[in-house]
Scaffold this motif. Structure first.
Motif, PDB file in Angstrom:
ATOM      1  N   THR A 127       0.946  -1.196  -0.186  1.00 12.07           N
ATOM      2  CA  THR A 127      -0.042  -0.077  -0.021  1.00 12.07           C
ATOM      3  C   THR A 127       0.922   1.352   0.043  1.00 12.07           C
ATOM      4  O   THR A 127       0.588   2.041  -0.935  1.00 12.07           O
ATOM      5  CB  THR A 127      -0.664   0.040   1.091  1.00 12.07           C
ATOM      6  N   THR A 128       1.905   1.374   0.919  1.00 16.44           N
ATOM      7  CA  THR A 128       2.599   2.526   1.134  1.00 16.44           C
ATOM      8  C   THR A 128       3.325   2.660  -0.303  1.00 16.44           C
ATOM      9  O   THR A 128       3.679   3.993  -0.752  1.00 16.44           O
ATOM     10  CB  THR A 128       3.531   2.623   2.198  1.00 16.44           C
ATOM     11  N   SER A 129       4.057   1.395  -0.709  1.00 17.00           N
ATOM     12  CA  SER A 129       4.988   1.623  -2.054  1.00 17.00           C
ATOM     13  C   SER A 129       4.181   2.061  -3.124  1.00 17.00           C
ATOM     14  O   SER A 129       4.689   2.943  -3.916  1.00 17.00           O
ATOM     15  CB  SER A 129       5.359   0.254  -2.014  1.00 17.00           C
ATOM     16  N   GLY A 130       3.014   1.587  -3.470  1.00 13.26           N
ATOM     17  CA  GLY A 130       2.051   2.053  -4.527  1.00 13.26           C
ATOM     18  C   GLY A 130       1.551   3.205  -4.384  1.00 13.26           C
ATOM     19  O   GLY A 130       1.825   4.133  -5.445  1.00 13.26           O
ATOM     20  N   ASN A 131       1.350   3.815  -3.280  1.00 10.84           N
ATOM     21  CA  ASN A 131       0.908   5.358  -3.028  1.00 10.84           C
ATOM     22  C   ASN A 131       2.180   6.240  -3.264  1.00 10.84           C
ATOM     23  O   ASN A 131       1.879   7.289  -3.810  1.00 10.84           O
ATOM     24  CB  ASN A 131       0.071   5.550  -1.545  1.00 10.84           C
ATOM     25  N   ILE A 132       3.263   5.859  -2.657  1.00 10.71           N
ATOM     26  CA  ILE A 132       4.471   6.716  -2.864  1.00 10.71           C
ATOM     27  C   ILE A 132       5.009   6.758  -4.011  1.00 10.71           C
ATOM     28  O   ILE A 132       5.242   7.816  -4.753  1.00 10.71           O
ATOM     29  CB  ILE A 132       5.593   6.162  -1.691  1.00 10.71           C
ATOM     30  N   LEU A 133       4.638   5.641  -4.973  1.00 10.98           N
ATOM     31  CA  LEU A 133       5.036   5.580  -6.521  1.00 10.98           C
ATOM     32  C   LEU A 133       4.246   6.681  -7.214  1.00 10.98           C
ATOM     33  O   LEU A 133       4.738   7.530  -8.179  1.00 10.98           O
ATOM     34  CB  LEU A 133       4.885   4.157  -6.851  1.00 10.98           C
ATOM     35  N   ILE A 134       2.765   6.651  -6.740  1.00 10.27           N
ATOM     36  CA  ILE A 134       2.073   7.457  -7.560  1.00 10.27           C
ATOM     37  C   ILE A 134       2.438   8.995  -7.332  1.00 10.27           C
ATOM     38  O   ILE A 134       2.364   9.768  -8.259  1.00 10.27           O
ATOM     39  CB  ILE A 134       0.575   7.218  -7.180  1.00 10.27           C
ATOM     40  N   ILE A 135       2.687   9.264  -5.913  1.00  9.05           N
ATOM     41  CA  ILE A 135       3.343  10.643  -5.711  1.00  9.05           C
ATOM     42  C   ILE A 135       4.191  11.057  -6.289  1.00  9.05           C
ATOM     43  O   ILE A 135       4.434  12.107  -6.919  1.00  9.05           O
ATOM     44  CB  ILE A 135       3.148  10.794  -4.201  1.00  9.05           C
ATOM     45  N   ALA A 136       5.341  10.078  -6.256  1.00  3.91           N
ATOM     46  CA  ALA A 136       6.471  10.354  -7.023  1.00  3.91           C
ATOM     47  C   ALA A 136       6.329  10.564  -8.581  1.00  3.91           C
ATOM     48  O   ALA A 136       7.037  11.503  -9.247  1.00  3.91           O
ATOM     49  CB  ALA A 136       7.778   9.103  -6.975  1.00  3.91           C
ATOM     50  N   LEU A 137       5.874   9.773  -9.326  1.00  6.60           N
ATOM     51  CA  LEU A 137       5.388  10.058 -10.665  1.00  6.60           C
ATOM     52  C   LEU A 137       4.403  11.321 -10.950  1.00  6.60           C
ATOM     53  O   LEU A 137       4.915  11.994 -11.847  1.00  6.60           O
ATOM     54  CB  LEU A 137       4.353   8.816 -10.999  1.00  6.60           C
ATOM     55  N   VAL A 138       3.619  11.704 -10.105  1.00 10.20           N
ATOM     56  CA  VAL A 138       2.940  13.111 -10.322  1.00 10.20           C
ATOM     57  C   VAL A 138       3.812  14.102 -10.281  1.00 10.20           C
ATOM     58  O   VAL A 138       3.749  15.302 -10.860  1.00 10.20           O
ATOM     59  CB  VAL A 138       1.746  13.148  -9.299  1.00 10.20           C
ATOM     60  N   VAL A 139       4.805  14.116  -9.046  1.00 10.64           N
ATOM     61  CA  VAL A 139       5.723  15.195  -8.965  1.00 10.64           C
ATOM     62  C   VAL A 139       6.678  15.335 -10.023  1.00 10.64           C
ATOM     63  O   VAL A 139       6.895  16.384 -10.525  1.00 10.64           O
ATOM     64  CB  VAL A 139       6.279  15.238  -7.681  1.00 10.64           C
ATOM     65  N   ALA A 140       7.208  14.071 -10.548  1.00 15.65           N
ATOM     66  CA  ALA A 140       8.180  13.985 -11.572  1.00 15.65           C
ATOM     67  C   ALA A 140       7.870  14.317 -12.862  1.00 15.65           C
ATOM     68  O   ALA A 140       8.741  15.004 -13.720  1.00 15.65           O
ATOM     69  CB  ALA A 140       9.137  12.876 -11.344  1.00 15.65           C
ATOM     70  N   ASP A 141       6.766  13.821 -13.353  1.00 15.49           N
ATOM     71  CA  ASP A 141       6.310  13.734 -14.613  1.00 15.49           C
ATOM     72  C   ASP A 141       5.598  15.037 -15.049  1.00 15.49           C
ATOM     73  O   ASP A 141       4.495  15.424 -14.355  1.00 15.49           O
ATOM     74  CB  ASP A 141       5.611  12.458 -15.042  1.00 15.49           C
ATOM     75  N   GLN A 142       6.116  16.162 -15.914  1.00 15.74           N
ATOM     76  CA  GLN A 142       5.312  17.147 -16.179  1.00 15.74           C
ATOM     77  C   GLN A 142       4.042  16.812 -16.676  1.00 15.74           C
ATOM     78  O   GLN A 142       3.159  17.717 -16.877  1.00 15.74           O
ATOM     79  CB  GLN A 142       6.369  17.910 -17.423  1.00 15.74           C
ATOM     80  N   HIS A 143       3.782  16.082 -17.576  1.00 16.58           N
ATOM     81  CA  HIS A 143       2.735  15.656 -18.192  1.00 16.58           C
ATOM     82  C   HIS A 143       1.403  15.507 -17.401  1.00 16.58           C
ATOM     83  O   HIS A 143       0.277  15.541 -17.550  1.00 16.58           O
ATOM     84  CB  HIS A 143       2.813  14.412 -19.316  1.00 16.58           C
ATOM     85  N   LEU A 144       1.854  15.141 -16.234  1.00 14.56           N
ATOM     86  CA  LEU A 144       0.766  14.738 -15.252  1.00 14.56           C
ATOM     87  C   LEU A 144       0.492  15.811 -14.135  1.00 14.56           C
ATOM     88  O   LEU A 144      -0.096  15.765 -12.978  1.00 14.56           O
ATOM     89  CB  LEU A 144       1.406  13.548 -14.141  1.00 14.56           C
ATOM     90  N   HIS A 145       1.112  17.261 -14.454  1.00 15.39           N
ATOM     91  CA  HIS A 145       0.973  18.218 -13.707  1.00 15.39           C
ATOM     92  C   HIS A 145      -0.465  18.926 -14.165  1.00 15.39           C
ATOM     93  O   HIS A 145      -0.670  20.155 -14.706  1.00 15.39           O
ATOM     94  CB  HIS A 145       1.937  19.293 -13.876  1.00 15.39           C
ATOM     95  N   THR A 146      -1.615  18.291 -13.869  1.00 13.88           N
ATOM     96  CA  THR A 146      -2.842  18.638 -14.337  1.00 13.88           C
ATOM     97  C   THR A 146      -3.741  18.325 -12.859  1.00 13.88           C
ATOM     98  O   THR A 146      -3.394  17.690 -12.074  1.00 13.88           O
ATOM     99  CB  THR A 146      -3.744  17.730 -15.381  1.00 13.88           C
ATOM    100  N   PRO A 147      -4.810  18.998 -12.897  1.00 10.42           N
ATOM    101  CA  PRO A 147      -5.778  19.153 -11.707  1.00 10.42           C
ATOM    102  C   PRO A 147      -6.094  17.523 -11.331  1.00 10.42           C
ATOM    103  O   PRO A 147      -6.202  17.249 -10.150  1.00 10.42           O
ATOM    104  CB  PRO A 147      -7.313  19.989 -11.922  1.00 10.42           C
TER     105      PRO A 147
END
Length: 232
Positions: A44-64
């Motif tokens: 659970t923590t690994s999956g959620n932390i992975l999502i947070i990292a992807l949203v922060v790192a990938d510019q294409h995911l910087h949407t609402p």
């Protein structure tokens, strides 16, 4: 859940820690339960932390939408970390049987607060999905409607399980059988829902999969470059 009274000052009880006793009557399963919940916590923590990292790192995911999913993952990480570590510690320690005074007042207050707080997010969620389904029905393509319903159905299952178990635990009358089943129901909304949320809401998403693939490629290239520098 029982609270441990650590000190009394000026006729006031100071609460400093708690122990979860839901599975204390299954001593032969303590080790198995510990391992199962440990794996669930790690995933659970690994999956959620992975999502947070992807949203922060990938510019294409910087949407609402993805900022919302990142915020959801952050909340799920904190929520899970507030419960599961304490549950794991409780499974490894002796279960305490403490005598309790009359809890009818606490039960009544809990029922009233739940009755006031639960309907609002539930109705908001139902209204949101009614609007989503109405929008899906207006999609001209049959394939598009089927794909949208496939995604929406998994969301609805999670929402139904979450609110269904909450209502069952906090609003239905308490019988001996119901109290025993509530221990199982509580695992759904405290443990299993945070486990499946990353998969249901994020990791099945096309853009999120693409960001994950890019991150793997970047890690691979970085490792190759590091190995090349080392060899030189």
């Amino acid at each position: 859940m029982h609270l441990i009274e650590k000190a009394e000052e000026d006729n006031r009880t100071v609460i400093t820690e708690f122990i979860l006793l839901g599975f204390g009557n299954l001593p032969e399963l303590q080790i198995l339960l510990f391992l199962v919940f440990l794996v669930i916590y790690i995933v659970t923590t690994s999956g959620n932390i992975l999502i947070i990292a992807l949203v922060v790192a990938d510019q294409h995911l910087h949407t609402p939408m993805y900022f919302f999913l990142g915020n959801l993952s952050c909340l799920e990480t904190c929520y899970t970390s507030a419960i599961l570590p304490r549950m794991l510690a409780s499974l490894l320690t002796a279960m305490l049987k403490l005598s309790c005074s009359d809890t009818s007042t606490i039960t009544l207050v809990s029922f009233i607060l739940t009755s006031l707080d639960l309907p609002r997010p539930f109705l908001l969620t139902v209204t949101s999905y009614v609007c989503i389904i109405a929008t899906i029905l207006r999609i001209p393509s049959t394939t598009g409607r089927q794909k949208a319903f496939s995604t929406c159905s998994s969301h609805l299952i999670v929402v139904t399980v979450f609110y269904g178990t909450l209502i069952t635990v906090y609003l239905l009358p308490k019988t001996n059988k119901q109290i025993a089943l509530n221990k199982v129901y509580s695992v759904f909304y405290t443990v299993l829902i945070p486990l499946v949320n990353p998969l249901i809401y994020s990791l099945r998403n096309k853009e999120m999969k693409e960001a994950l693939r890019k991150s793997h490629q970047l890690i691979y290239v970085a490792q190759m470059n590091s190995d090349g520098v080392t060899d030189l």
